[in-house]
Scaffold this motif. Structure first.
Motif, PDB file in Angstrom:
ATOM      1  N   LYS A 430      59.359 -25.355  33.926  1.00  0.00           N
ATOM      2  CA  LYS A 430      58.492 -24.198  33.677  1.00  0.00           C
ATOM      3  C   LYS A 430      59.319 -22.967  33.358  1.00  0.00           C
ATOM      4  O   LYS A 430      58.951 -22.140  32.512  1.00  0.00           O
ATOM      5  N   LYS A 431      60.469 -22.837  34.003  1.00  0.00           N
ATOM      6  CA  LYS A 431      61.347 -21.702  33.731  1.00  0.00           C
ATOM      7  C   LYS A 431      61.883 -21.747  32.302  1.00  0.00           C
ATOM      8  O   LYS A 431      62.113 -20.703  31.684  1.00  0.00           O
ATOM      9  N   VAL A 432      62.092 -22.952  31.780  1.00  0.00           N
ATOM     10  CA  VAL A 432      62.541 -23.089  30.395  1.00  0.00           C
ATOM     11  C   VAL A 432      61.492 -22.481  29.454  1.00  0.00           C
ATOM     12  O   VAL A 432      61.826 -21.728  28.526  1.00  0.00           O
ATOM     13  N   LEU A 433      60.218 -22.800  29.689  1.00  0.00           N
ATOM     14  CA  LEU A 433      59.146 -22.268  28.836  1.00  0.00           C
ATOM     15  C   LEU A 433      59.055 -20.749  28.952  1.00  0.00           C
ATOM     16  O   LEU A 433      58.872 -20.049  27.948  1.00  0.00           O
ATOM     17  N   ILE A 434      59.186 -20.227  30.162  1.00  0.00           N
ATOM     18  CA  ILE A 434      59.086 -18.778  30.362  1.00  0.00           C
ATOM     19  C   ILE A 434      60.294 -18.068  29.741  1.00  0.00           C
ATOM     20  O   ILE A 434      60.152 -17.034  29.079  1.00  0.00           O
ATOM     21  N   ALA A 435      61.495 -18.629  29.930  1.00  0.00           N
ATOM     22  CA  ALA A 435      62.701 -18.022  29.344  1.00  0.00           C
ATOM     23  C   ALA A 435      62.613 -18.008  27.823  1.00  0.00           C
ATOM     24  O   ALA A 435      63.013 -17.026  27.184  1.00  0.00           O
ATOM     25  N   ARG A 436      62.099 -19.088  27.245  1.00  0.00           N
ATOM     26  CA  ARG A 436      61.915 -19.115  25.785  1.00  0.00           C
ATOM     27  C   ARG A 436      60.923 -18.034  25.352  1.00  0.00           C
ATOM     28  O   ARG A 436      61.160 -17.303  24.384  1.00  0.00           O
ATOM     29  N   SER A 437      59.821 -17.878  26.097  1.00  0.00           N
ATOM     30  CA  SER A 437      58.825 -16.864  25.756  1.00  0.00           C
ATOM     31  C   SER A 437      59.404 -15.455  25.879  1.00  0.00           C
ATOM     32  O   SER A 437      59.171 -14.601  25.015  1.00  0.00           O
ATOM     33  N   LEU A 438      60.178 -15.224  26.931  1.00  0.00           N
ATOM     34  CA  LEU A 438      60.794 -13.906  27.116  1.00  0.00           C
ATOM     35  C   LEU A 438      61.825 -13.605  26.033  1.00  0.00           C
ATOM     36  O   LEU A 438      62.141 -12.442  25.767  1.00  0.00           O
ATOM     37  N   SER A 439      62.353 -14.655  25.410  1.00  0.00           N
ATOM     38  CA  SER A 439      63.346 -14.477  24.343  1.00  0.00           C
ATOM     39  C   SER A 439      62.690 -14.232  22.991  1.00  0.00           C
ATOM     40  O   SER A 439      63.378 -13.863  22.032  1.00  0.00           O
ATOM     41  N   GLU A 440      61.400 -14.448  22.898  1.00  0.00           N
ATOM     42  CA  GLU A 440      60.684 -14.305  21.619  1.00  0.00           C
ATOM     43  C   GLU A 440      60.153 -12.887  21.450  1.00  0.00           C
ATOM     44  O   GLU A 440      59.645 -12.289  22.401  1.00  0.00           O
ATOM     45  N   GLN A 441      60.268 -12.384  20.252  1.00  0.00           N
ATOM     46  CA  GLN A 441      59.681 -11.084  19.935  1.00  0.00           C
ATOM     47  C   GLN A 441      58.226 -11.311  19.558  1.00  0.00           C
ATOM     48  O   GLN A 441      57.925 -12.010  18.595  1.00  0.00           O
TER      49      GLN A 441
END
Length: 493
Positions: A430-441
């Motif tokens: 789940k952290k992978v999905l959140i980290a990817r989202s936080l990295s997206e503009q």
């Protein structure tokens, strides 16, 4: 009442050089209601499996009771629920099942004579719990029961557990833990700790201890600097005095070498004393900060939108076949709003989120979205994650360095970066999905139950981020505390 004794427990998985547990020793009372907490990947489920005897370990675990794990797997999910329950608890009678289900506000007539696999996830959770608490002389290991429960069901289950005793409960929901435990079992960086009280009391004690250690650390650092400077000065003085033994005093008279030697020795002794105190201070300092958790601030790259209104649901209704999941839903998503979609399981929360992401869902009504609106989406499902983090970052066109830096802040160790994501725990995925989202503009972030399996400290980090950065967010989450802290508006289905 009896005791579970754990002595010098040491365990590492095959092929791993790092011990998950190392010489851990503690006692548990089988009458306690234990909340089990710790960051993802620290070994909570591993410890439950060690109690169940699934792995070999060094040290001893002794108990006069047997252990039972939740959630159990129904061997024949196509059977009627009553038959599944009888398989799990062959000695129990029907009136006992009915009694337990009534405490969980489940209509026994509605579930007992339906196939188990036809029940909703929430109903299955309640049925499993009812069965577990009918087992006698068993200590229950309840592993994250809240992940498939809506907010109302979580409240019911926590009230039910509060009437019971003799279990370890793994949960990352603060309000849920506070409502039904009387002790906290925590896996820290250096071992396992047990404290009496609720989660909030444990957290308050931990913050107090952390603050004391940080202050003590600063004091000892200053002490070490002062002692180090003093040792250098005294050592320098003794060297200079020793050198002067062959020199002359004023007026050309010879020095008393015995006096000078005695003075130099005295200074050297003082220097050694300061050095010993310095080493003692360093040793004291090394005992500090070992259990202080890293919770560095996260950042998000939200984009400002050129209009105040990003999207609008206008009398939206969604059907699957003949079944209506939600009807006549209307609300506006304004820039900077953090909107929680709330409602019971099956009320259409995820369907509304998916509709806004562009998924092909049949609906009536009008959905208006702003032009060139960029959306970042976190789904409930993590089962598709496999391969390396590097490959995942490239596939989603996010900055790999930023993506991994966020994961580091969410307590990923560097060794995790080399592993296949398929081997990650549920919380790590789940952290992978959140980290990817936080990295997206993006202009709008859409998160569907983002906190499932995620540890409490990481939840707090994410809360702090969302409050400080104020991105536009539409989300579904059943963690009552998170919703209370984050939502600026709630849409109840």
């Amino acid at each position: 009442m009896s005791l579970i004794n754990v002595s010098n427990l040491t365990f590492a998985y095959d092929g791993s050089y790092d011990n998950i547990f190392e010489k851990a020793s503690f006692q548990l009372d089988t009458d306690w209601k234990l909340g089990f907490t710790g960051r993802n990947g620290r070994g909570k489920t591993t410890f439950l499996n060690l109690l169940l005897g699934k792995y070999e370990y060094s040290g001893t675990i002794s108990a006069k009771v047997g252990f039972e794990y939740f959630p159990f797997t129904a061997q024949h999910p196509e059977y009627l629920t009553m038959d599944v329950l009888e398989e799990v608890c062959p000695g129990a009678e029907q009136w006992q099942f009915v009694r337990e289900l009534s405490l969980l506000k489940v209509e026994a007539d509605d579930v007992l004579y339906r196939p188990f696999d036809s029940l909703s996830s929430g109903e299955q959770t309640k049925v499993m719990l009812a069965a577990l608490f009918l087992k006698e002389d068993r200590f229950l290991l309840i592993d994250e029961p809240t992940n498939h429960l809506d907010m109302e069901a979580r409240q019911l289950v926590s009230e039910y557990l509060n009437t019971k005793k003799g279990f370890i409960l793994v949960s990352h929901d603060r309000a849920f833990l506070d409502n039904c435990v009387d002790h906290i079992l925590s896996i820290n960086k250096t071992g396992i700790d047990i404290q009496k009280g609720s989660f909030s009391e444990w957290w308050e004690n931990k913050q107090r201890q952390d603050a004391y250690e940080l202050a003590e650390n600063d004091r000892l650092k200053a002490d070490i600097r002062r002692l180090s400077d003093a040792a250098k000065r005294t050592g320098g003085w003794s060297d200079e005095v020793e050198k002067s033994k062959n020199g002359t005093r004023n007026s050309g008279s010879k020095l008393d070498k015995g006096y000078v030697g005695h003075k130099a020795a005295k200074m050297m002794k003082r220097s050694k004393s300061i050095e010993q105190r310095q080493h003692s201070a360093i040793e004291d300092k090394s005992k500090l900060l070992k259990n202080i958790e890293s919770s560095d601030s996260l950042k998000i790259t939200a984009l400002p939108y050129h209009k105040n209104q990003l999207a609008e649901f206008d009398h939206i209704s969604i059907k699957y076949g003949e079944r209506t999941v939600c009807s006549d839903v209307s609300f506006v998503i304004g820039q900077g709003e953090r909107i929680a979609i709330s409602g019971k399981n099956g009320s259409g929360k995820s369907s509304l989120l998916k509709l806004l992401t562009g998924e092909d869902i049949s609906y009536t009504g009008t959905l208006r979205t702003g032009s060139q609106l960029k959306i970042s989406y976190v789904s409930q499902d993590t089962s598709f994650l496999q391969g390396s983090l590097t490959e995942y970052a490239r596939a989603h066109e996010v900055d790999e360095s930023l993506f991994k830096a966020i994961l580091r802040k969410l307590d990923f160790s560097r060794v995790q970066f080399e592993k296949d994501m398929a081997s990650f725990s549920g919380g790590q995925k789940k952290k992978v999905l959140i980290a990817r989202s936080l990295s997206e503009q993006a202009h709008l972030y859409i998160w569907d139950e983002p906190l499932n399996y995620i540890d409490i400290l990481s939840r707090m980090q994410i809360e702090e981020l969302l409050i400080d950065s104020a991105p536009t967010l539409l989300f579904v989450e059943h963690d009552r505390e998170f919703c209370r802290n984050i939502a600026t508006k709630t849409v109840l289905l």
